[in-house]
Design a protein around this motif. Structure first.
Motif, PDB file in Angstrom:
ATOM      1  N   GLY A 194       0.816  -1.209   0.000  1.00  0.00           N
ATOM      2  CA  GLY A 194       0.000   0.000   0.000  1.00  0.00           C
ATOM      3  C   GLY A 194       0.851   1.261   0.000  1.00  0.00           C
ATOM      4  O   GLY A 194       0.640   2.165  -0.812  1.00  0.00           O
ATOM      5  N   LEU A 195       1.823   1.316   0.886  1.00  0.00           N
ATOM      6  CA  LEU A 195       2.615   2.541   1.020  1.00  0.00           C
ATOM      7  C   LEU A 195       3.491   2.748  -0.204  1.00  0.00           C
ATOM      8  O   LEU A 195       3.648   3.869  -0.693  1.00  0.00           O
ATOM      9  N   PHE A 196       4.034   1.654  -0.726  1.00  0.00           N
ATOM     10  CA  PHE A 196       4.871   1.770  -1.924  1.00  0.00           C
ATOM     11  C   PHE A 196       4.033   2.262  -3.103  1.00  0.00           C
ATOM     12  O   PHE A 196       4.505   3.061  -3.913  1.00  0.00           O
ATOM     13  N   THR A 197       2.791   1.800  -3.185  1.00  0.00           N
ATOM     14  CA  THR A 197       1.944   2.241  -4.285  1.00  0.00           C
ATOM     15  C   THR A 197       1.672   3.740  -4.195  1.00  0.00           C
ATOM     16  O   THR A 197       1.778   4.457  -5.191  1.00  0.00           O
ATOM     17  N   ILE A 198       1.342   4.210  -2.981  1.00  0.00           N
ATOM     18  CA  ILE A 198       1.116   5.652  -2.827  1.00  0.00           C
ATOM     19  C   ILE A 198       2.396   6.421  -3.162  1.00  0.00           C
ATOM     20  O   ILE A 198       2.382   7.397  -3.902  1.00  0.00           O
ATOM     21  N   GLY A 199       3.527   5.941  -2.651  1.00  0.00           N
ATOM     22  CA  GLY A 199       4.799   6.611  -2.932  1.00  0.00           C
ATOM     23  C   GLY A 199       5.107   6.611  -4.411  1.00  0.00           C
ATOM     24  O   GLY A 199       5.572   7.604  -4.963  1.00  0.00           O
ATOM     25  N   GLY A 200       4.837   5.496  -5.070  1.00  0.00           N
ATOM     26  CA  GLY A 200       5.147   5.389  -6.491  1.00  0.00           C
ATOM     27  C   GLY A 200       4.254   6.278  -7.337  1.00  0.00           C
ATOM     28  O   GLY A 200       4.718   6.965  -8.246  1.00  0.00           O
ATOM     29  N   LEU A 201       2.961   6.303  -7.008  1.00  0.00           N
ATOM     30  CA  LEU A 201       2.044   7.125  -7.800  1.00  0.00           C
ATOM     31  C   LEU A 201       2.335   8.613  -7.628  1.00  0.00           C
ATOM     32  O   LEU A 201       2.318   9.369  -8.594  1.00  0.00           O
ATOM     33  N   THR A 202       2.656   9.031  -6.400  1.00  0.00           N
ATOM     34  CA  THR A 202       3.012  10.443  -6.237  1.00  0.00           C
ATOM     35  C   THR A 202       4.341  10.734  -6.924  1.00  0.00           C
ATOM     36  O   THR A 202       4.600  11.871  -7.317  1.00  0.00           O
ATOM     37  N   GLY A 203       5.147   9.696  -7.111  1.00  0.00           N
ATOM     38  CA  GLY A 203       6.380   9.864  -7.876  1.00  0.00           C
ATOM     39  C   GLY A 203       6.067  10.254  -9.313  1.00  0.00           C
ATOM     40  O   GLY A 203       6.788  11.040  -9.924  1.00  0.00           O
ATOM     41  N   LEU A 204       4.968   9.712  -9.847  1.00  0.00           N
ATOM     42  CA  LEU A 204       4.578  10.082 -11.214  1.00  0.00           C
ATOM     43  C   LEU A 204       4.177  11.549 -11.292  1.00  0.00           C
ATOM     44  O   LEU A 204       4.466  12.224 -12.273  1.00  0.00           O
ATOM     45  N   PHE A 205       3.517  12.044 -10.228  1.00  0.00           N
ATOM     46  CA  PHE A 205       3.221  13.491 -10.192  1.00  0.00           C
ATOM     47  C   PHE A 205       4.527  14.264 -10.389  1.00  0.00           C
ATOM     48  O   PHE A 205       4.608  15.192 -11.172  1.00  0.00           O
ATOM     49  N   LEU A 206       5.531  13.840  -9.608  1.00  0.00           N
ATOM     50  CA  LEU A 206       6.776  14.609  -9.583  1.00  0.00           C
ATOM     51  C   LEU A 206       7.607  14.390 -10.831  1.00  0.00           C
ATOM     52  O   LEU A 206       8.494  15.175 -11.141  1.00  0.00           O
ATOM     53  N   ALA A 207       7.327  13.310 -11.559  1.00  0.00           N
ATOM     54  CA  ALA A 207       8.077  13.068 -12.792  1.00  0.00           C
ATOM     55  C   ALA A 207       7.564  13.941 -13.921  1.00  0.00           C
ATOM     56  O   ALA A 207       8.243  14.113 -14.928  1.00  0.00           O
ATOM     57  N   SER A 208       6.342  14.464 -13.774  1.00  0.00           N
ATOM     58  CA  SER A 208       5.852  15.329 -14.844  1.00  0.00           C
ATOM     59  C   SER A 208       6.257  16.765 -14.535  1.00  0.00           C
ATOM     60  O   SER A 208       5.993  17.291 -13.452  1.00  0.00           O
ATOM     61  N   ILE A 209       6.914  17.367 -15.502  1.00  0.00           N
ATOM     62  CA  ILE A 209       7.626  18.620 -15.243  1.00  0.00           C
ATOM     63  C   ILE A 209       6.714  19.737 -14.702  1.00  0.00           C
ATOM     64  O   ILE A 209       7.064  20.371 -13.710  1.00  0.00           O
ATOM     65  N   PRO A 210       5.537  19.987 -15.300  1.00  0.00           N
ATOM     66  CA  PRO A 210       4.755  21.128 -14.821  1.00  0.00           C
ATOM     67  C   PRO A 210       4.393  21.014 -13.348  1.00  0.00           C
ATOM     68  O   PRO A 210       4.439  22.004 -12.609  1.00  0.00           O
ATOM     69  N   ILE A 211       4.043  19.796 -12.908  1.00  0.00           N
ATOM     70  CA  ILE A 211       3.679  19.632 -11.501  1.00  0.00           C
ATOM     71  C   ILE A 211       4.912  19.733 -10.624  1.00  0.00           C
ATOM     72  O   ILE A 211       4.889  20.336  -9.554  1.00  0.00           O
ATOM     73  N   ASP A 212       6.013  19.171 -11.122  1.00  0.00           N
ATOM     74  CA  ASP A 212       7.228  19.210 -10.308  1.00  0.00           C
ATOM     75  C   ASP A 212       7.711  20.634 -10.096  1.00  0.00           C
ATOM     76  O   ASP A 212       8.195  20.982  -9.028  1.00  0.00           O
ATOM     77  N   VAL A 213       7.607  21.464 -11.132  1.00  0.00           N
ATOM     78  CA  VAL A 213       8.041  22.848 -10.987  1.00  0.00           C
ATOM     79  C   VAL A 213       7.288  23.492  -9.825  1.00  0.00           C
ATOM     80  O   VAL A 213       7.854  24.224  -9.012  1.00  0.00           O
ATOM     81  N   ASP A 214       6.012  23.170  -9.710  1.00  0.00           N
ATOM     82  CA  ASP A 214       5.211  23.728  -8.628  1.00  0.00           C
ATOM     83  C   ASP A 214       5.588  23.111  -7.281  1.00  0.00           C
ATOM     84  O   ASP A 214       5.592  23.790  -6.265  1.00  0.00           O
ATOM     85  N   LEU A 215       5.896  21.818  -7.271  1.00  0.00           N
ATOM     86  CA  LEU A 215       6.042  21.111  -5.994  1.00  0.00           C
ATOM     87  C   LEU A 215       7.479  20.940  -5.524  1.00  0.00           C
ATOM     88  O   LEU A 215       7.708  20.448  -4.429  1.00  0.00           O
ATOM     89  N   THR A 216       8.446  21.311  -6.354  1.00  0.00           N
ATOM     90  CA  THR A 216       9.849  21.145  -5.952  1.00  0.00           C
ATOM     91  C   THR A 216      10.106  21.790  -4.596  1.00  0.00           C
ATOM     92  O   THR A 216       9.637  22.891  -4.329  1.00  0.00           O
ATOM     93  N   ASP A 217      10.866  21.077  -3.764  1.00  0.00           N
ATOM     94  CA  ASP A 217      11.232  21.587  -2.448  1.00  0.00           C
ATOM     95  C   ASP A 217      10.036  21.926  -1.579  1.00  0.00           C
ATOM     96  O   ASP A 217      10.091  22.824  -0.751  1.00  0.00           O
ATOM     97  N   THR A 218       8.943  21.195  -1.764  1.00  0.00           N
ATOM     98  CA  THR A 218       7.841  21.318  -0.812  1.00  0.00           C
ATOM     99  C   THR A 218       7.746  20.015  -0.022  1.00  0.00           C
ATOM    100  O   THR A 218       8.434  19.035  -0.327  1.00  0.00           O
ATOM    101  N   TYR A 219       6.845  20.014   0.952  1.00  0.00           N
ATOM    102  CA  TYR A 219       6.643  18.809   1.740  1.00  0.00           C
ATOM    103  C   TYR A 219       6.040  17.673   0.930  1.00  0.00           C
ATOM    104  O   TYR A 219       6.077  16.522   1.351  1.00  0.00           O
TER     105      TYR A 219
END
Lengths: 93, 556, 209
Positions: free
Chosen positions: B365-390
């Motif tokens: 369960g935890l790995f799946t949540i971690g992995g899916l949020t990793g996809l958020f961060l792999a997409s550049i537009p979202i990452d630009v917004d979320l870089t160096d946030t919690y």
């Protein structure tokens, strides 16, 4: 020492060493020749040739088992990843 | 797997002593070349560092209860999270599963007497201790404030903290990793028992193999990047200094060439552990063995080609960002294959909700949540917004803590009877597993939310609207800390008072279970011969459920 | 031909054990390849980015020291190769002499390097406040020069240690059964040579007239 051993132990490595010396002379001379093209590439190619002589003959990779060759190859391939992707950044800024 | 131990039962009196009884002096432990004892030495060392890093985490979570800070200065806060990062990454997470469970189990799982280079194995532990001492020294001298990433030019030109000592500590511990990696690779290649073909290797063996590959090929680049930091900081040589035409991004490239694959060093072993637990506790063959293997190999290789997703906002070229982003999406595919296959393994199994299984299910369960949020961060537009946030902080904690540490605890419980020869209290362990799962989510899920709202990482003073989330997170950390500390007590109790463990308490199929608990020094009384693939929990074409039905008395 | 290798603990057969050492050492050499790969990436970046100014820094190196050392190290590789083959054939006396020669050439390399360093220092070629050239890519070249040559010299010193260990094994009188140890040592020594062979054009041939 049998003649066969002498050939294998002394003459074979000596030949490789001679080749290395010739390549060293070649690369140093080429660097000083005026008006010759692609000096950096030639010097690196000669370095690679010297490296290949050492790897294949001194280090006997030519006769090594498959997995040993694989281990040797993997280092070079992975280092190429490092260069490829870093320069994908540097060259396109 | 059916090792031919049936040929004759070795007389109890004539059996060689277990590895624990084979020499009991301190000297016999410190100079041992037995992979099982070295595993124990490592386990004790990383436990120390886990609690050291845990103390730093406690300080951080306490400090963050109030938006104006509670008791740390800016500088002390920087040092606290740097210590937490350095210790947890290099002195706990990277060595955790490979050097303890890996060292102990890998040779046994492949039917070998020891690793290929036993003395090198011992040397790697001493290197680990040396690196650890240097880092502890840096801590005592006043700590480091660069963050675990040692980013230049801050680390080389400006920081007034003990960067050199810490960098040298990490440099040295890197060589301990390399030694372990080389050893494991040679062990898997050369010491498999008769009949143990590559496609009969337990997935834990494959996990150790692929992890070692990453260790051997990534760690040297970290060593070089730290060496260059030392050269610039200690000797003033202009390497990354922009005033001499240097490029701080060059450091980031070198650093992440190691540090992204390092995530796979932490999580591949967890994949191995979870595969072993789930098959045994669901009484099921692994679903899609070959794809599980290929997935790990692909992750180990592609893992080297995604590092630039840590640098989307750093000034790296748009083209490079595009390539790294694409490859980061690609690597999600084998990870997803693994999650689906574990789920597929559960289907029609007979699931025992034992403590190791609870940890393993928690991992998925935890790995799946971690992995899916990793996809958020792999997409550049979202990452630009979320870089160096919690959001980023929560994401990697879900992978590395929720994932790897859960798996480590699961593996520790699963193989505890084999390692110590004692049983632990099942109830207390289940309680620990559940409190860890809840404590973890309680701690880190709020961080996703406040990260999404814009709470930056590495700040201890923050806008008051984030306070509820921080308080929630800190309260969760209390539960999580209990989940981690609690096993110390009942496992410690089991060491002395626990029931003697039978050789194969879980009725598992791995080779390591076919020998005594605890094993003799040579691992097996008789060298095993392997005739079949792993996880033979039921006949190939029927589920355990069907087997049971077929054998059940017929009711007219 | 002496083939009576001592079988150590985890191995069941001599054949497997014979592969283990070269395989383990080659895996380690792959590590070294990436280790030096990191600093070569720095060189590639600085040379590409610094252009002429970078090569201008390289003009200050002394080709005589560099070429002499290349020759010395290549010759040490020759003696090491003979030593390793002689050990395998059980010709211990020849192996011993060649190991001593290897140590001799290794020390000679360090001595030449020491003289070269002395010259570099007297010419203010250390980047910093008294640096002879302009701060900038030339200073980056010299940052590379110092870091990589010192790293290489440390590798060479470790190499001297492992060759010395072979001689110590020989003193105990059992060099011949340690042929695989000799093989591993030789592999490492040759790698140190290869690194230098690659460094030679990078350090000494750049920006010659």
């Amino acid at each position: 020492m049998t003649p066969e051993q002498r050939r294998h132990l002394i003459y074979a490595p000596l030949r490789i060493w001679l080749g290395l010396c010739i390549l060293l002379g070649l690369t140093a001379t080429y660097a000083y020749l005026p008006h010759v093209p692609i000096k950096p590439i030639i010097s690196l190619l000669i370095a690679a040739a010297k490296g290949a002589l050492i790897v294949l003959f001194f280090m006997q990779l030519r006769k090594a088992e498959a997995i040993v060759r694989l281990a040797a190859l993997v280092g070079v391939i992975w280092a190429s990843f490092l260069f490829l992707f870093s320069f994908a950044d540097f060259l396109t800024r | 797997m059916s090792p031919n131990t049936q040929e004759g039962i070795v007389d109890r009196e004539l059996r060689s002593p277990s590895y624990l009884q084979n020499g009991t002096t301190i000297r016999s432990w410190l100079l041992t070349t037995d992979h099982k004892r070295i595993g124990i030495l490592y386990a004790m060392s990383i436990t120390f560092f886990f609690f050291l890093g845990g103390i730093a985490a406690t300080l951080i979570r306490l400090e963050l209860i109030s938006p104006t800070g509670l008791f740390l200065t800016n500088d002390e806060y920087n040092r606290a999270f740097t210590l937490h990062g350095i210790v947890m990454v290099w002195f706990f997470l990277v060595p955790s599963i490979p050097t303890t469970l890996g060292n102990f189990l890998l040779p046994m799982m492949i039917g070998a007497k020891d690793v290929a280079f036993p003395r090198l194995n011992l040397m790697s532990w001493y290197l680990f201790i040396a690196g650890g001492l240097l880092t502890v020294l840096a801590l005592i001298a006043g700590g480091v404030d660069t963050g675990w990433t040692f980013y230049t030019p801050f680390s080389t030109l400006y920081s007034n903290s003990h960067v050199l000592l810490a960098a040298m500590g990490v440099f040295v511990v890197g060589f301990s990793s390399i030694a372990t990696g080389v050893n494991f690779i040679a062990t898997v290649h050369l010491l498999r028992a008769k009949g143990m073909t590559w496609m009969r290797l337990p997935l834990f063996g494959w996990a150790m193999y692929t992890t070692s590959l990453v260790m051997v090929l990534a760690t040297p680049v970290l060593a070089m990047s730290l060496l260059l930091v030392v050269a610039e900081r200690a000797f003033g040589l202009p390497i990354f200094d922009p005033r001499s035409g240097g490029d701080p991004l060059l450091f980031q490239h070198l650093f992440w060439f190691y540090s992204h694959p390092a995530v796979y060093i932490m999580v591949l072993p967890a994949f191995g552990v979870v595969s072993e637990i789930i098959t045994c506790e669901a009484r099921r063959r692994i679903f899609g063995y070959q794809f599980m293997v290929y997935a790990m190999v692909v992750i180990a290789v592609i893992g080297f080609m995604v590092w630039g997703h840590h640098m989307f906002v750093s000034g790296q070229s748009a083209f490079a960002s595009l390539v790294f982003s694409f490859l980061s999406f690609v690597i999600a595919v084998p990870s997803a294959i693994k999650v689906f296959n574990w789920t597929g393994t559960l289907y029609r199994g007979q699931i025992r909700f034992s403590a190791p299984m609870l940890y393993a299910l928690g991992f998925i369960g935890l790995f799946t949540i971690g992995g899916l949020t990793g996809l958020f961060l792999a997409s550049i537009p979202i990452d630009v917004d979320l870089t160096d946030t919690y959001f980023v902080v929560a994401h990697f904690h879900y992978i590395m803590v929720g994932g790897s540490v859960s798996a480590f605890f699961g593996g520790l419980h699963f193989w505890w009877p084999k390692i110590t020869g004692r049983m632990y209290s099942e109830r207390l362990a289940q309680f620990a597993a559940i409190s860890m799962f809840f404590g973890f989510n309680f701690t880190f899920f709020p961080q996703f939310i406040m990260g999404w709202m814009g709470m930056p990482r590495r700040y201890h003073l923050y806008a008051p609207e984030f306070q509820p989330w921080h308080v929630m997170s800190s309260m969760g950390a209390v539960v999580l800390a209990f989940g981690y500390a609690w096993p110390v007590f009942y496992l410690g109790w089991s060491l002395f008072k626990g029931q003697r463990a039978p050789d194969n308490p879980w009725d598992a199929t791995g080779l390591e279970w076919q020998t005594r608990s605890p094993p003799p020094k040579e691992n097996f009384d008789r060298t095993p011969v392997v005739t079949d693939g792993p996880y033979k929990y039921h006949p190939q074409d029927s589920t355990p459920h069907e087997v049971e039905q077929a054998q059940a008395p017929q009711v007219p | 031909m002496s083939s009576d290798i001592i079988i150590h603990e985890p191995f069941e057969t001599a054949a497997r054990q014979k592969v283990a050492v070269p395989f383990g050492v080659w895996s380690f050499l792959a590590t070294e390849c990436l280790f030096f790969g990191g600093i070569f990436l720095f060189y590639a970046y600085a040379r590409w980015h610094g252009g002429e100014a970078f090569s201008a820094g390289a003009k200050e190196t002394d080709i005589w020291f560099g070429s002499a050392n290349t020759f010395i190290l290549m010759t040490s590789s020759l003696t090491m190769a003979i030593a390793e083959r002689a050990t395998k054939e059980g010709l211990v006396r020849l192996a011993r002499w060649m190991l001593w020669a290897t140590i001799g050439f290794g020390l000679a390399f360090l001595v030449v390097k020491g003289f070269e360093y002395r010259k570099d220092i007297s010419e203010h070629l250390i980047p910093g406040p008294h640096f002879k050239l302009e701060q900038g890519p030339a200073a980056q070249f010299w940052a590379f020069y110092w870091t990589v040559t010192v790293t290489h010299a440390i590798h060479l010193t470790i190499g001297l240690g492992v060759v010395g260990r072979l001689l110590w094994i020989d003193r105990r009188g059992d060099l011949a059964p340690h042929a695989t140890t000799a093989e591993g040592t030789a592999l490492y020594w040759h790698l140190v040579d290869i690194v230098w062979v690659i460094l030679y054009p990078l350090l000494y041939l750049v920006g010659r007239p």
